[in-house]
Design an enzyme around this catalytic site. Structure first.
Site, short mmCIF file in Angstrom:
data_model
loop_
_atom_site.label_atom_id
_atom_site.label_comp_id
_atom_site.label_asym_id
_atom_site.label_seq_id
_atom_site.Cartn_x
_atom_site.Cartn_y
_atom_site.Cartn_z
N SER A 143 0.82 -1.21 0.00
CA SER A 143 0.00 0.00 0.00
C SER A 143 0.86 1.26 0.00
CB SER A 143 -0.96 -0.04 1.19
OG SER A 143 -1.92 0.97 1.05
N ASP A 302 -1.39 1.73 -4.09
CA ASP A 302 -2.18 0.58 -4.54
C ASP A 302 -3.62 0.97 -4.83
OD1 ASP A 302 -2.80 0.88 -1.81
OD2 ASP A 302 -3.30 -1.24 -1.58
N GLU A 402 -13.56 5.08 6.59
CA GLU A 402 -12.75 5.27 7.78
C GLU A 402 -11.92 6.54 7.62
OE1 GLU A 402 -10.08 1.97 8.34
OE2 GLU A 402 -9.02 2.35 6.48
#
Length: 590
Positions: A143, A302, A402
């Protein structure tokens, strides 16, 4: 020498042995990487504490055995494997090589593998698991971590990231399958295997078809003269965001040329993490000024997360926080749902989710509009699994987010997805522009209608686990044994939820509803003034994080006063609960 070992990691270890360098060998072989619910995440390099050919083979052998135990039809259904563009010259490791070795492991056991032939965004793996009804998915990516890292992320048959007890089961299976199977290193074998499939073309067609269900204003998109800049921060996102814009009939965004092509060295940024805000966006700001673009969309490498910035009337750039974009997307997706009667769900069957450390703005919208809001533990694995449960009960899960700039805007992907989030944000901005509204103005309108929600989050670095343990023990025995603080400076505490111990003062039986975990620290304080603050340890870094929010009822529009109040609350929290001087904690540096 064993002909099939990785010659680079072999040479590194051989050199250390020749030098008798016990310290370095201890670092490489002292302890195995831990396989958790997030899979693996570590630096690439030699030894069992790093990501390399051997540890990938061992991990996949364990995962394969665990899947065989759980699915009698594994050899019929198979697994999907994707990878990003990370590579590490000195150890010869790369995401693509790791993905091929993993594929080889499964194929050697007669398991069909859908291996993407080229780099993809992380959300394509959960999408493929669901779309092709596979048993599991693996994404090789780290990531937004530093360039030397890599990772191995695992999805279950429901299309969500694994949760306990699968992590423990896989971990045990890895321990039991450490000897590489015959031909484990020979990844060329897969190229001639009838069990190898490439889902690249199919998924590139189907995914962009599926996200169009979230496209509601095609005519506005065609006409808009709003310009966008997009950066993929040297990751995988460029091509896919271009395709998403095309799918929505939007003109392609201007791509930051220095960052649009994948580069495992991430040469133009200190950290390839758009959460770091302005530093990562320097080149985007410059391009936007040059091309007259008002909005910047930035994916992490990513492409599962999204940061958004907008040029203000003053000429300044505003970078939206994850909570602010969550508020905007939540408002937008609900409004689109309400105005489009194609969906037959009754409002009482509509849900939105966010994690417990994210803003409660969706709760405020849900209360006023009559749909359901639920909070989950931190991390998309919880939201993805909960969303699937609700969908299986016939509910519509419109949106989940989130604060760490992760958004799930589309039920076809049960994980955060920065590609669909980017194009949906672009459509929302284009629509608002026809009403002469900017994103910032609409955000204020959302707060005016549902109540201001002001958030502030930060962290302290602490490398001593004993100090962290002591700090949290102190909070649990604040005024004598087993008593939590009744106040924090001048702020009265009205409620406490401790998800390490399972205590919740607001429940009739004083037991927390959300799952508890003894292995991580997490306490949430509710204050009499409408403030909420959560203190928690990080699963991946030596940090104690805090998240604070002040929720005002609709009609209280003195934002400056609210900000001042929250600042004071945070200062009190740091002074009385963290005690940075006494505990020698290091502050987050801007």
């Amino acid at each position: 020498m064993h002909t099939c070992l990785n010659p680079k990691t072999y040479a590194i270890v051989k050199q250390l042995l020749a030098e008798g360098n016990v310290g370095e060998l201890q670092k490489y072989f002292g302890s195995r990487m831990e396989f958790g619910t997030a899979g693996l995440r570590a630096a690439m390099g030699a030894g069992i504490s790093h990501m390399n050919d051997l540890t990938i083979i061992q991990t996949t052998q364990g995962f394969c055995r665990y899947l065989e135990k759980n699915f009698s039809d594994l050899k019929k259904r198979g697994v999907v494997i994707g990878f990003d563009a990370r590579a590490h010259l000195s150890s010869g490791g790369s995401s693509k090589r790791f993905a091929r070795l993993a594929a080889n492991t499964f194929i050697s056991q007669g398991v069909p593998v859908y291996l993407f032939s080229d780099i993809i965004p992380t959300p394509f793996v959960p999408y493929t698991v669901t779309h092709l009804k596979l048993c599991a998915g693996i994404m090789v990516t780290a990531s937004h971590n530093p360039k030397q890292d890599n990772g191995y992320k695992v999805y279950w048959e429901n299309g969500a990231q694994i949760i306990s007890p699968h992590d423990k089961g896989i971990s045990q299976a890895i321990e039991q399958n450490q000897e590489p199977w015959p031909q484990a290193w020979d990844d060329k074998l897969i190229d001639s295997s009838p069990l190898l499939h490439d889902p690249y073309a199919l998924v590139n067609k189907e995914y962009f078809k599926d996200i169009q269900k979230q496209c509601f204003y095609r005519n506005i998109n065609k006409e808009t003269n709003l310009k966008f800049v997009h950066t993929s921060v040297h990751g995988v996102g460029h091509k896919f965001v271009q395709l998403a814009f095309k799918a929505f009939d939007l003109s392609p965004p201007f791509a930051v040329p220095e960052q649009k092509d994948p580069d495992p060295d991430f040469p133009t940024v200190k950290y390839p993490n758009p959460e770091e805000g302005k530093g990562v966006l320097t080149l985007s700001f410059a391009l936007a000024e040059k091309d007259g673009a008002r909005i910047i969309l930035a994916n992490d490498p990513d492409a599962d997360r999204l940061a958004v910035a907008e040029k203000q009337e003053s000429g300044e750039w505003k970078v939206f926080s994850g909570n602010e974009l969550g508020a905007l997307l939540g408002w937008w997706i609900f409004t689109c749902w309400k105005n489009n009667s194609r969906d037959t769900h009754a409002i009482k069957d509509v849900y939105m989710l966010s994690s417990t450390v994210s803003s409660k703005i969706l709760r405020a919208i849900a209360l006023k509009e009559g749909f359901h809001f639920e909070e989950t533990l931190t991390g998309f694995k919880w939201m993805g699994n909960r969303a699937k449960q609700l969908m299986d009960q016939g509910k519509a899960v419109l949106f989940a987010f989130e604060e760490a700039i992760g958004y799930m805007c589309c039920p076809a992907v049960l994980d955060k997805d920065g590609v669909s989030a980017a194009v949906i944000t672009a459509e929302m901005a284009s629509f608002l522009a026809t009403r002469n509204l900017s994103l910032s103005q609409q955000l204020k309108a959302v707060y005016d209608e549902y109540g201001f929600h002001i958030t502030k989050a930060s962290y302290f670095i602490c490398h001593d686990p004993k100090v962290i343990q002591q700090l949290f023990d102190n909070l649990r025995n604040f005024d004598g044994k087993n008593t939590y603080p009744k106040s924090c400076g001048r702020f009265k505490v009205s409620g406490i939820r401790d998800l390490t111990t399972g205590y919740d003062s607001s429940q009739p039986d004083q037991k927390a509803i959300l799952p508890t975990s003894k292995s991580s620290q997490m306490i949430t304080f509710t204050f009499a003034n409408g403030g909420v603050a959560t203190m928690r340890t990080s699963g991946t870094e030596p940090k104690i994080k805090y998240y604070s929010e002040l929720c005002a009822p609709p009609g209280n529009s003195d934002v400056e006063q609210l900000k001042k109040e929250l600042d004071e609350l945070v200062n009190a929290l740091e002074k009385h609960f963290f005690q940075p001087e006494k505990n020698k904690l290091q502050r987050q540096t801007e």
